[in-house]
Enzyme design. Structure first.
Site, PDB file in Angstrom:
ATOM      1  N   SER A   1      -2.341   0.831  -4.298  1.00  0.00           N
ATOM      2  CA  SER A   1      -2.900   1.938  -3.515  1.00  0.00           C
ATOM      3  C   SER A   1      -4.209   2.421  -4.114  1.00  0.00           C
ATOM      4  CB  SER A   1      -1.904   3.107  -3.480  1.00  0.00           C
ATOM      5  OG  SER A   1      -2.505   4.264  -2.934  1.00  0.00           O
ATOM      6  N   ALA A   2      -5.144   2.772  -3.249  1.00  0.00           N
ATOM      7  CA  ALA A   2      -6.421   3.324  -3.709  1.00  0.00           C
ATOM      8  C   ALA A   2      -6.257   4.757  -4.217  1.00  0.00           C
ATOM      9  CB  ALA A   2      -7.444   3.293  -2.575  1.00  0.00           C
TER      10      ALA A   2
ATOM     11  N   THR B   1       0.958  10.136   3.816  1.00  0.00           N
ATOM     12  CA  THR B   1       0.202  11.261   3.266  1.00  0.00           C
ATOM     13  C   THR B   1      -1.150  11.403   3.960  1.00  0.00           C
ATOM     14  OG1 THR B   1      -0.785   9.901   1.529  1.00  0.00           O
ATOM     15  CG2 THR B   1       1.282  11.004   0.993  1.00  0.00           C
TER      16      THR B   1
ATOM     17  N   LYS C   1      -9.361   5.514   5.920  1.00  0.00           N
ATOM     18  CA  LYS C   1      -8.083   4.896   5.551  1.00  0.00           C
ATOM     19  C   LYS C   1      -8.306   3.713   4.620  1.00  0.00           C
ATOM     20  CE  LYS C   1      -4.859   6.094   9.245  1.00  0.00           C
ATOM     21  NZ  LYS C   1      -3.927   5.542  10.240  1.00  0.00           N
TER      22      LYS C   1
ATOM     23  N   GLU D   1       0.111  -3.533   4.466  1.00  0.00           N
ATOM     24  CA  GLU D   1      -0.955  -2.535   4.654  1.00  0.00           C
ATOM     25  C   GLU D   1      -0.929  -1.953   6.060  1.00  0.00           C
ATOM     26  OE1 GLU D   1      -3.527  -0.939   3.477  1.00  0.00           O
ATOM     27  OE2 GLU D   1      -3.947  -1.761   1.483  1.00  0.00           O
ATOM     28  N   ASP D   2      -1.504  -0.754   6.204  1.00  0.00           N
ATOM     29  CA  ASP D   2      -1.652  -0.156   7.529  1.00  0.00           C
ATOM     30  C   ASP D   2      -3.111  -0.009   7.929  1.00  0.00           C
ATOM     31  OD1 ASP D   2      -2.316   2.008   5.776  1.00  0.00           O
ATOM     32  OD2 ASP D   2      -1.859   3.419   7.390  1.00  0.00           O
TER      33      ASP D   2
ATOM     34  N   LYS E   1     -11.025  -1.567  -1.538  1.00  0.00           N
ATOM     35  CA  LYS E   1     -10.702  -2.450  -0.416  1.00  0.00           C
ATOM     36  C   LYS E   1     -11.851  -2.354   0.601  1.00  0.00           C
ATOM     37  CE  LYS E   1      -5.851  -1.145  -1.083  1.00  0.00           C
ATOM     38  NZ  LYS E   1      -4.692  -0.403  -0.525  1.00  0.00           N
TER      39      LYS E   1
ATOM     40  N   ASP F   1       0.878  -1.159   0.000  1.00  0.00           N
ATOM     41  CA  ASP F   1       0.000   0.000   0.000  1.00  0.00           C
ATOM     42  C   ASP F   1       0.924   1.218   0.000  1.00  0.00           C
ATOM     43  OD1 ASP F   1      -2.296   1.614   0.275  1.00  0.00           O
ATOM     44  OD2 ASP F   1      -2.102   1.625   2.444  1.00  0.00           O
ATOM     45  N   LEU F   2       0.373   2.389  -0.183  1.00  0.00           N
ATOM     46  CA  LEU F   2       1.202   3.603  -0.216  1.00  0.00           C
ATOM     47  C   LEU F   2       1.121   4.389   1.093  1.00  0.00           C
ATOM     48  CD1 LEU F   2       2.996   5.609  -1.784  1.00  0.00           C
ATOM     49  CD2 LEU F   2       0.891   6.634  -2.686  1.00  0.00           C
ATOM     50  N   ASP F   3      -0.063   4.890   1.395  1.00  0.00           N
ATOM     51  CA  ASP F   3      -0.227   5.744   2.573  1.00  0.00           C
ATOM     52  C   ASP F   3      -0.057   4.942   3.853  1.00  0.00           C
ATOM     53  OD1 ASP F   3      -0.779   7.774   0.838  1.00  0.00           O
ATOM     54  OD2 ASP F   3      -2.948   7.593   1.002  1.00  0.00           O
TER      55      ASP F   3
END
Length: 229
Positions: free
Chosen positions: A124-125, A25, A53, A179-180, A155, A17-19
């Site tokens: 990432s979404a 971000t 999130k 993922e977070d 997701k 995932d990104l964030d």
């Protein structure tokens, strides 16, 4: 043979995932959504922001409008305009990002995965993922970045992780997803991948392996976790 092979179990790819995983971000998203919510007369706080999130932009907007009792006030075209407005706020904020905004340990992990010939994907979404990766200066490490604009299901649906695996040409069972967010972990598990959660153990209890911070995401640690399953 590429990947880490032990006991007939091979790790072919790690899909991030990104964030909250590569960079943070979340604060930029919060500021941008809060600005839009206030313009609409909706009280929006950090506690509610946690519910957004890992959720797509349009779904996030729907949740905010529902929070303010405005779910039926706007047409789809008006909602798309509102989502675009939020994204313009957000893009102004992420334009300030630099490689210094990478989370602790992530550059070392990307380097080691590349050295070990493990494929690297991004799921990432965020429709701004390409821009953020470019700002962070890490585009060369990724073998694929899923275009969120082409993903139909948000997701916890596994579509984005399955798309990443398909683009990487690997079997999902040979992948690790990182993922977070709770919805993200659920998506990884639904994709039949090994799930690593970054953050709160209670919130991410569906994950196969959990670390408190990205600094704990070392290559050796995640490989050991993957092969202990």
């Amino acid at each position: 043979m590429k990947g880490f092979d032990i006991m007939n179990k091979q790790l072919n790819a790690v899909i991030f995932d990104l964030d909250g995983v590569i960079t943070d971000t979340a604060e930029y998203h919060f500021i941008a959504w809060k600005q839009l919510a206030e313009e609409l007369g909706i009280t929006f706080d950090r506690a509610f922001n946690e519910q957004l999130k890992g959720v797509s932009r349009m779904e996030s907007l729907e949740r905010i409008l529902a929070l303010g009792g405005q779910a039926d006030r706007y047409t789809m075209a008006e909602k798309e305009a509102l989502a675009h407005k939020k994204n313009e706020h957000y893009k102004q904020l992420i334009a300030r990002m630099t490689p210094d905004d990478l989370l602790p340990g992530m550059l070392d992990l990307l380097r080691e995965l590349k050295r070990q010939n493990v494929k690297i994907g991004l799921a990432s979404a965020s429709k701004n993922a390409f821009t953020v990766i470019e700002r962070l200066g890490i585009g060369d490490y990724f073998d694929t970045i899923v275009d969120a604009a082409k993903v139909k299901n948000s997701k916890p649906h596994p579509e984005i992780f399955l798309t990443a695996a398909k683009q990487l040409r690997v079997d999902p069972s040979t992948c690790i997803g990182v993922e977070d967010a709770q919805a993200g972990v659920a998506a990884i598990k639904a994709a039949n991948m090994f799930a690593i959660g970054v953050g709160d153990k209670e919130a991410l209890n569906e994950a196969d392996y959990i670390v408190e911070t990205t600094a704990d995401l070392t290559y050796d640690a995640i490989v050991r976790a993957f092969h202990r399953e």
